[in-house]
Enzyme design. Sequence first.
Site, PDB file in Angstrom:
ATOM      1  N   SER A   1       0.837  -1.206   0.000  1.00 40.71           N
ATOM      2  CA  SER A   1       0.000   0.000   0.000  1.00 40.71           C
ATOM      3  C   SER A   1       0.873   1.256   0.000  1.00 40.71           C
ATOM      4  O   SER A   1       1.674   1.462  -0.907  1.00 40.71           O
ATOM      5  CB  SER A   1      -0.957  -0.051   1.193  1.00 40.71           C
ATOM      6  OG  SER A   1      -1.950   0.952   1.093  1.00 40.71           O
TER       7      SER A   1
ATOM      8  N   ASP B   1      -5.704  -3.586  -2.530  1.00 38.29           N
ATOM      9  CA  ASP B   1      -4.589  -3.371  -1.609  1.00 38.29           C
ATOM     10  C   ASP B   1      -4.053  -4.687  -1.045  1.00 38.29           C
ATOM     11  O   ASP B   1      -4.815  -5.510  -0.523  1.00 38.29           O
ATOM     12  CB  ASP B   1      -5.106  -2.480  -0.466  1.00 38.29           C
ATOM     13  CG  ASP B   1      -4.010  -1.931   0.413  1.00 38.29           C
ATOM     14  OD1 ASP B   1      -2.958  -2.576   0.547  1.00 38.29           O
ATOM     15  OD2 ASP B   1      -4.225  -0.852   0.983  1.00 38.29           O
TER      16      ASP B   1
END
Length: 358
Positions: free
Chosen positions: A52, A200
Amino acid sequence: MKKVRILSLDGGGIRGIIPATVLEYIENKFIEKTGNPNARLADLFDFIIGTSTGGILTCFYLTPNPEQREGQPLTKYKASQALEFYSEKGYRIFNASKHYSWLGLRQLYNASKYTANNLESIFAEEFGELKMSELVKPCLVTTYDLASKSSFFFSSREPEHKQREFYVKDVARSTSAAPTYFPSAVIKNLVTGNTMVNIDGGVYANNPTMCGYAECRNSVFPQASYPSAEQMLILSIGTGGGQFDLPAVEKSSNWGLLKWAKSTPDIMMDGSFDTVDYQLKRLFGSLAEEQQYNYKRVDVPQDKRYYAKDMADASPANIEALKEAGKEALKEAQKNHEQYSLDNFIDMLMANAPDKTT
C-alpha cells in the site's frame, strides 16, 4: 561474510508520512557518514518490499535517475522528495477526491469513499511509462487479484519465463486500492495482455516483512545466495497502526451486517502489524546473541499516536501531526540498547554493502 540488506514498509494510507520521515533521516545520516551528497536509500539496501503506502514509497525510492552519468545519484528522488509527495499531494489524493452524496445513499451501490481519478493522474505524473523491470534494485510490491482470487507480488526482477511486466504507475495504483477507500485497479500485464483486478495487498500483508524474508531466502545476492536469517539485516518500518474506531465492541456479538462490513477491512489490515513483528522477533531471537540485532522494527510508540484515526485524513493539521509521529518513532528507535540503536543499524547497513566488482 557480508549480509543482505532488506527494507520492509507497512501499509497505512496518508500515514506513509511516518516511514517517509524515518527514511529521510536515514538517508541524510547516510550522506553525512559517507560525505557523498549523491548517496541514496537505494545504495543502502539490496531489496525492498512494500504494501500500500509502503509500496508507493518503494517505487519512489527505486525510480532510476534519468541522468545516467558517472557521479550522478542512482535514483531520481531523494527521500525528502517522497516525504514532500505526501505532504503536498495527500490532500489531492484523499480530501479532494472524496465522494459526497445526499444522506450517504451512494454507498448503497458503491462503498468506495474516494474516486481514483486524482490518484491515477498523480501516479502517471510521477512514474510515466516506467516499467517494474527498470527499477534500480530487486523489490516486491503486494496486491490481491480479485480475478484469480489470489495474492500477488509485483517483482522488479521477474524471470523471463513468467512473462510478467507492469507499469510502475499500475503497480502503485494496485497496491493502494484499499477496500472501501478506493475502487479496485483494473490493469494489464504488458507481456501477455491479461487483465488483473487488484486491491490493496494489506488485506493479507499489511506488514510485509515476513513475505520479504521468504523471498530473499530464495534469491541470489552479491553478498550471499539463498541467505538464511544469520545472513540478513532487516529494517521494518511501521505506520503507527491500531488507530481506528470500532463501534461498541462490547456489543460486537450483536453487530449487524453493516457494522461488520465497515469494520472487517480495518481489523484484517491492522492484525498483521504486531503478528509479523512477533514472528520476526522470535525468529531472530533464536539466533546467536550477536545475530539477534540483525532485525530492527521502527514504529511510533503507542502513547505518542496523536494523529487522526482516519488514515485518509490529509488535512494540514494531521500531516504535521504525522511528521511529529515520525520524529517520535525516530526517538524511540534511538533509545534502545546502544547496539540496537537506529544509528548503529545504519552503520551495519553501510558495512555490509556488497564489494564492488571491477
